[in-house]
Design a protein around this motif. Structure first.
Motif, short mmCIF file in Angstrom:
data_model
loop_
_atom_site.label_atom_id
_atom_site.label_comp_id
_atom_site.label_asym_id
_atom_site.label_seq_id
_atom_site.Cartn_x
_atom_site.Cartn_y
_atom_site.Cartn_z
N PHE A 1 0.79 -1.23 0.00
CA PHE A 1 0.00 0.00 0.00
C PHE A 1 0.83 1.28 0.00
O PHE A 1 0.25 2.36 -0.09
N VAL A 2 2.14 1.19 0.13
CA VAL A 2 2.96 2.40 0.17
C VAL A 2 3.92 2.40 -1.02
O VAL A 2 4.34 1.34 -1.48
N PRO A 3 4.27 3.57 -1.55
CA PRO A 3 5.10 3.63 -2.76
C PRO A 3 6.54 3.21 -2.53
O PRO A 3 7.22 2.75 -3.46
N LYS A 4 7.04 3.41 -1.31
CA LYS A 4 8.41 3.00 -0.97
C LYS A 4 8.39 2.35 0.41
O LYS A 4 7.50 2.63 1.23
N GLN A 5 9.37 1.50 0.67
CA GLN A 5 9.42 0.83 1.97
C GLN A 5 9.53 1.84 3.10
O GLN A 5 10.02 2.96 2.92
N LEU A 6 9.08 1.42 4.28
CA LEU A 6 9.13 2.30 5.44
C LEU A 6 10.58 2.63 5.79
O LEU A 6 11.51 1.90 5.45
N TYR A 7 10.74 3.75 6.47
CA TYR A 7 12.07 4.31 6.68
C TYR A 7 12.94 3.45 7.60
O TYR A 7 14.14 3.31 7.38
N THR A 8 12.33 2.85 8.63
CA THR A 8 13.11 2.05 9.58
C THR A 8 12.45 0.71 9.85
O THR A 8 11.24 0.54 9.66
#
Length: 489
Positions: A430-437
């Motif tokens: 659901f998100v365009p890029k992986q989460l930051y951490t």
């Protein structure tokens, strides 16, 4: 003129994107295309594009949108007032029906739906001004018909559509009492940009040339041209003198200011489909070549769209996840990415809540339209997004569709029983890029695991067929919808 922003991070060119080991063709890039060129897509749809080359994929989307016929006219689409049996009741119902139809079209038509939404925010009308179902349909039909067609023809036809003639006072523009409203917006908002290449004299003279569309045979019927209310005097527009009429204005505009028109439209397309950030290098390296393509192809839109969407620039990693979702993006994209159930009443709720979040279908705030991106987000609209998503997912959970929640998780994870893996896959879907951490994924995993004792995960007893699993997926989806990354595309 367009405002010049801070320097863009995306230095890639308009050269066609060719996948490489360093810049592979993958699911992330396909999802990027569907989020920008449509309102997202299911995982199965995304997977179908993987064997295609980027160029083949873009060609298939653009060609399909170009070939798609307009939505069929309803029986009342060209009625005049006398055709109604009960005007007040029927007009309200027909408008309701067409709002639902348009919402369904946006969700299911990929690029044609996306471009229809784009052009409705360019050639703006406000339904609340004219509030008449046949004119609403006719306006929408004009937008669909020309969405990927010839821009000059589009400009010509939209200006004498009934909705536009009423909205921007063309119906009131006569040789006795000229009205400058449409002439001003034709240049300022629709073709050239504010203060770019036209004068107040051009506006005045153009308004005189646009007179005459002031009559209908019956109230609510087709507004037609009548020479008796047309100014037949000499007019001077962009330095050309003559007894100009409506079509002459469009011809002169594109003859004398064609490249300016192309730059203005290509800038709007770029800011909508690629990034709201436009600097001098973007203008020089991306927008001006696109404008030249538009000019060279006699204002046809398809060559411009294909050149932009096939480019290294569009597929650059720095172009992914940099646009804030509109309310339509938020809910329509989620439905397409999940393939969850919806019907007319749910679509009505989608459109109602989108309106509360600042995007009421067929009713932009003013003639300049929605300004998009950061304008979509404030404290009330952001919480409205969260509430809509929670209401929808909770509705599915409580009304007999709870197994569709776990079906989604099973399909995306190959029916995994690893809560961390399930969480990561659903988040990344659901998100365009992986989460930051990693910590962000850990927090989401803890929410998904809920109150199920840890030993059931450790010994492999728990799985997505457990009675608690639908509720756990509900909790995770509601958490994802609140992530900052979820608000981007």
């Amino acid at each position: 003129m367009e405002t010049i922003a801070a320097p863009s991070c995306n230095a890639s060119t308009l050269a066609a994107y060719v996948p490489s080991a360093q810049n592979p063709w993958n699911v992330s890039k396909i999802k990027h295309v569907y989020r920008r060129l449509g309102f997202s897509a299911s995982q199965d749809t995304v997977d179908l594009a993987l064997p295609m080359s980027p160029g083949q994929f873009i060609d298939s989307l653009v060609d399909a949108a170009f070939a798609l016929p307009p939505t069929a006219a309803p029986p009342w689409g060209y009625w005049a007032l006398g055709d109604f049996t009960d005007y007040e009741t029927e007009n309200e119902q027909f408008i309701f029906d067409w709002r639902i139809q348009a919402g369904n079209d946006f969700m299911t038509e990929d690029l044609r739906g996306r471009l229809s939404a784009f052009w409705m925010n360019h050639f703006v009308t406000e339904l609340e001004v004219y509030f008449y179902a046949p004119y609403l349909f006719q306006y929408y039909n004009t937008v669909q018909t020309h969405a990927l067609g010839n821009f000059k023809t589009f400009v010509h036809d939209i200006g004498i559509s009934n909705a536009m003639l009423l909205y921007l006072n063309g119906y009131e523009n006569t040789n006795v009492n000229p009205n400058e409203n449409y002439a001003r917006e034709l240049y300022e908002l629709f073709t050239l940009g504010e203060g770019n290449g036209y004068s107040q004299t051009d506006i005045i003279e153009t308004s005189r040339a646009l007179t005459g569309y002031n009559h209908w045979t019956e109230f609510g019927g087709q507004i037609y041209f009548d020479v008796s209310t047309h100014d037949t005097g000499l007019k001077s527009i962009f330095g050309q003198d003559g007894n100009w009429g409506y079509s002459d204005v469009i011809d002169i505009l594109f003859q004398e200011r064609g490249l300016d028109v192309c730059k203005f439209i290509c800038t709007k397309l770029y800011k909508y489909f690629v990034s709201p950030s436009v600097d001098a290098l973007i203008i020089q390296d991306i927008i001006e070549p696109l404008a030249q393509t538009m000019m060279a192809n006699n204002y046809e839109l398809v060559p411009v769209l294909k050149q932009l969407f096939k480019s290294e620039h569009f597929f650059d990693e720095r172009a992914i996840g940099v646009v804030i979702k509109s309310p339509f993006d938020t809910i329509f994209g989620f439905v397409n990415e999940t393939e969850f159930f919806y019907d007319t009443s749910i679509m009505d709720a989608f459109l109602y809540y989108s309106g509360l979040m600042g995007q009421e279908i067929f009713n932009p705030p003013d003639v300049a339209g929605w300004q998009r991106d950061e304008e979509w987000i404030n404290t009330s609209t952001l919480t409205g997004r969260w509430e809509l998503m929670e209401l929808y997912v909770t509705y599915l959970f409580g009304n007999g569709y709870e197994l569709t929640l776990t079906d989604l998780a099973k399909a995306l994870t190959n029916n995994s029983n690893d809560p961390y893996y399930i969480t990561q896959v659903l988040v990344d879907h659901f998100v365009p890029k992986q989460l930051y951490t990693i910590t962000d994924y850990d927090i989401a995993t803890d929410i998904f695991k809920w109150d199920v004792p840890q030993n059931y995960y450790d010994n492999g007893t728990w799985n997505l067929d457990w009675s608690t699993a639908p509720y756990q997926v509900t909790l995770l989806l509601n958490h994802i919808a609140r992530m900052p990354e979820f608000q981007l595309k």
